[in-house]
Design an enzyme around this catalytic site. Structure first.
Site, PDB file in Angstrom:
ATOM      1  N   ASP A 178      40.720  35.536  42.897  1.00  0.00           N
ATOM      2  CA  ASP A 178      40.920  35.898  41.498  1.00  0.00           C
ATOM      3  C   ASP A 178      41.232  37.376  41.322  1.00  0.00           C
ATOM      4  OD1 ASP A 178      41.010  33.736  39.884  1.00  0.00           O
ATOM      5  OD2 ASP A 178      39.092  34.064  38.896  1.00  0.00           O
TER       6      ASP A 178
ATOM      7  N   LYS B  96      33.629  44.635  45.469  1.00  0.00           N
ATOM      8  CA  LYS B  96      32.231  44.221  45.336  1.00  0.00           C
ATOM      9  C   LYS B  96      31.876  43.075  46.281  1.00  0.00           C
ATOM     10  CE  LYS B  96      31.298  45.729  40.613  1.00  0.00           C
ATOM     11  NZ  LYS B  96      30.775  45.336  39.285  1.00  0.00           N
ATOM     12  N   GLU B  97      32.891  42.376  46.755  1.00  0.00           N
ATOM     13  CA  GLU B  97      32.679  41.258  47.686  1.00  0.00           C
ATOM     14  C   GLU B  97      33.440  41.574  48.971  1.00  0.00           C
ATOM     15  OE1 GLU B  97      32.354  37.836  44.205  1.00  0.00           O
ATOM     16  OE2 GLU B  97      34.286  38.280  45.113  1.00  0.00           O
TER      17      GLU B  97
ATOM     18  N   SER C 296      28.812  26.192  36.594  1.00  0.00           N
ATOM     19  CA  SER C 296      28.289  25.100  37.415  1.00  0.00           C
ATOM     20  C   SER C 296      27.053  24.487  36.769  1.00  0.00           C
ATOM     21  CB  SER C 296      27.966  25.606  38.816  1.00  0.00           C
ATOM     22  OG  SER C 296      29.137  26.039  39.474  1.00  0.00           O
TER      23      SER C 296
END
Length: 706
Positions: free
Chosen positions: A137, A107-108, A445
């Site tokens: 990850d 996906k990335e 975050s």
């Protein structure tokens, strides 16, 4: 004693602030009159449809409440500028650790991730004081292979950028149309070197894509040991120094909680603490590359200012997207957020953490401004039993020279780093609770930034003319809705938890700042109010039941003022940023469409998690761009393909509005009572206008299938 050098300036946008305050007073008065009319009519008038009237009144009351909370953003908008040319010499600049996080190579896209890493390595900052860490990850083979290839390419790319003062230091962006102006009017020697660099980049891309094409190289490993590799020690290359480069893949076991991005960032905090231990961090999403190499020096203009550095936790930059279309049909750029809300929060105690593009003080994650060493009183209990990590926290300076002197010490520090990246290390510690990035919310975050503000830390917002960071946004409805649903679910969870800004936050920060956070966390609930407002008046229209005053009544003017005042406020904010009326209209309709789809499902998702029907899981946005989707997006065509679940409430509302509008209009004409029913006729027609993209996006796709 000489005054400190002026490194930045702060300007209150006084005309805008004055207009905002006058509008708040005017609009609030109109809202109070509207609610007065609703309540008095309900309790003192006969023949009022009690249920319908009550539902509409509750909807208007909640919309008014959210509007009121949102005025905290508009109270004191400010803008900032910096003077990096006045910043300290390279010798006096502090170290910076850059954290880049990736989770799924499918996906990335790996090449895109490596472009982000390379752009971070190429920052205009002393290389001996810059370290770049990639958190993988997914643990897939392709990512480790690609970062080694990227390291080799960076040895040629970084000297080339320094030699010619290249600003666009992301190679993919540089060799595209985005940096075409940088390649004009250069010498023949430059063109020869550029062709050589471009050839090396194409080889790098081809190698990575070929290896990544094999499924076995591209699969995430969900059960794996920790892996830490120092790919480049920035003291070993004396000729063309490049920053330190470290690959980290933390341990992952099915029997241990994963903690998603927050867990990855905390692992990087620990690993970097015993390797480089820089006092400041730059956190980047894997698709958000460094577009201006001076961003670090700009951020240091605030962090090194003795007048504010004591309590300053982070400097936040806006997220700018290079693939936003002219009309931005999905409101992907979020102009209201980055040009209105963040500047407004900056006038209070600073904006919240936006997930990427921020320079953060490391010590801010380990205490409060007045008690930075609070948790070091019992270090093993809070930080774990790594002596090297505790020593680095206590010393608050780089311990690299003491730990990586020879092969044996290098092996030792890597073994300790693997321990720090293991699943079991955080057991019985305060990591994710009071130390590091919080595990309470999957918007790690945002929630961590909120807690920092609650502890007394401040932040600043810098919106420079040249975007410091640029990324790729979603180009279809499905990805936009999945992202919105995730955000909405976690925001609602926060807004209704013990950490709610309106209870926990209001006692720890200013009322205006808690209003801003409250608006963020509770805004997804607007979906319920808008859903009622898109159903109840329309059903009453077809039944001939009036819910609004007659056109000739003075109270009708109150409703008109509230409606027009709200639109005018939004239009003013859009036009004042240099955008067009079409941008205003796109944002209006996307606000409605997203509210009754993505935000609504986010609320449902939060409820299901609350009662235990669904577990928390990470929904990654697909950052691999589909050419067909991109073409539709650039042409301004809404693409609902794959978003069937999200379109269900939209389709129901469109059909309901169509039936009620034409059925109600027929009844109005027959009964000749347009003066009585005009409010509902107008409301139904306005909803249809906002919903036009749904018909535009769905009907052509049906024809194509037929």
């Amino acid at each position: 004693m000489a005054d400190p050098v002026l490194l930045h300036s702060r300007t209150v946008q006084q005309p805008r602030a004055t207009i905002n305050k006058l509008h708040i007073l005017f609009h609030l008065t109109a809202i109070l009159l509207l609610l007065y009319y609703r309540t008095t009519t309900l309790f003192y008038e006969n023949n009022v449809p009690t249920l319908s009237w009550s539902l509409v009144t509750v909807s208007e009351l909640f919309m008014a409440f959210i509007w009121f909370l949102g005025q905290g953003f508009r109270w004191l908008p400010i803008s900032r500028s910096v003077f990096p040319e006045k910043s300290p010499s390279d010798v006096r600049l502090p170290g910076i650790d850059v954290f880049v996080c990736t989770a799924d190579s499918k996906k990335e896209p790996t090449v895109e991730v490596m472009n982000t890493v390379i752009s971070a390595l190429a920052l205009d900052y002393p290389p001996e004081k810059l370290s770049v860490y990639l958190s993988d990850d997914g643990g897939s083979f392709i990512t480790l292979y690609a970062i080694k290839e990227a390291h080799e390419f960076a040895k040629s790319w970084i000297p080339f950028c320094r030699k010619y003062g290249i600003k666009t230091r992301c190679p993919e962006a540089y060799f595209s149309l985005l940096a075409e102006d940088e390649r004009l009017l250069w010498s023949d020697l430059f063109k020869v070197e550029e062709e050589n660099i471009k050839s090396k980049y194409e080889i790098f891309k081809k190698n990575v894509e070929n290896v990544g094409a094999k499924d076995e190289n591209n699969c995430p490993r969900m059960d794996r040991p920790p892996c830490v590799e120092i790919l480049h020690d920035n003291r070993e290359d004396e000729e063309n120094k490049i920053p330190m480069l470290v690959y980290v893949s933390r341990e992952r076991r099915p029997s241990y909680p994963h903690r998603f991005k927050a867990g990855a960032l905390n692992a990087l905090l620990r690993v970097s603490g015993i390797i480089s231990n820089a006092p400041y961090l730059l956190v980047l999403d894997c698709d958000m590359y460094c577009n201006d190499p001076t961003s670090a020096r700009q951020a240091m203009c605030f962090h090194l200012d003795p007048r504010m550095s004591r309590s300053l936790a982070f400097v936040q930059y806006p997220q700018i997207f290079y693939n936003v279309s002219k009309n931005d049909i999905y409101d992907s750029q979020a102009r209201t957020t980055y040009t209105t809300k963040w500047q407004g929060m900056d006038g209070l105690r600073g904006p919240l953490l936006s997930g990427t593009g921020f320079y953060l003080k490391r010590n801010a994650l380990f205490g409060s401004p007045n008690q930075e060493d609070k948790y070091l009183l019992h270090p093993e209990k809070n930080f774990g039993n790594s002596t090297k990590l505790i020593a680095s926290l206590k010393s608050n300076h780089n311990i690299q020279d003491a730990s990586i002197k020879d092969e044996n010490s290098s092996v030792s520090i890597l073994e300790d780093a693997k321990l720090l990246a293991s699943c079991a290390y955080e057991a019985n510690t305060n990591w994710g609770k009071e130390i590091g990035f919080s595990y309470e919310c999957m918007l790690e975050s945002t929630f961590t930034g909120y807690l920092l503000h609650c502890k007394g830390w401040t932040s600043v917002y810098l919106y420079p003319k040249r975007p410091c960071f640029m990324g790729c946004t979603t180009v279809d409805m499905k990805d936009a809705m999945v992202q919105l649903m995730k955000w909405s679910s976690e925001l609602i969870k926060l807004g209704l938890s013990k950490f709610s800004p309106l209870t926990y936050g209001v006692s720890r920060m200013s009322i205006l700042q808690s209003m801003c956070y409250g608006c963020f966390t509770l805004q997804p609930l607007l979906s319920v109010a808008l859903l009622l407002y898109a159903i109840v008046p329309q059903l009453c229209l077809i039944n001939g039941t009036a819910l609004y005053p007659k056109v000739s009544s003075p109270w009708f003017g109150v409703f008109s003022v509230v409606f027009l005042s709200s639109l005018c406020q939004h239009l003013y904010e859009i036009l004042s940023t240099g955008a067009t009326f079409m941008t205003f209209w796109n944002e209006q309709r996307m606000w409605f469409i997203k509210s009754v789809s993505g935000s609504l499902f986010g609320c449902l998702d939060a409820i299901m998690k609350r009662i235990g029907i669904q577990k928390a899981n990470l929904r990654l946005t697909n950052k691999a761009v589909d050419k067909e989707k991109l073409e539709k997006y650039e042409k301004g065509i809404f693409n609902f393909q794959g978003a069937a679940m999200f379109t269900v409430p939209l389709i129901i509302l469109v059909i309901l509005n169509l039936v009620c509008f034409f059925g109600g209009l027929r009844r109005v004409i027959l009964e000749n009572n347009i003066e009585v029913m005009f409010g509902q006729v107008f409301l139904s027609s306005f909803h249809l206008l906002l919903s036009y993209p749904i018909l535009q996006g769905l009907i052509p796709s049906k024809r194509k299938r037929n």
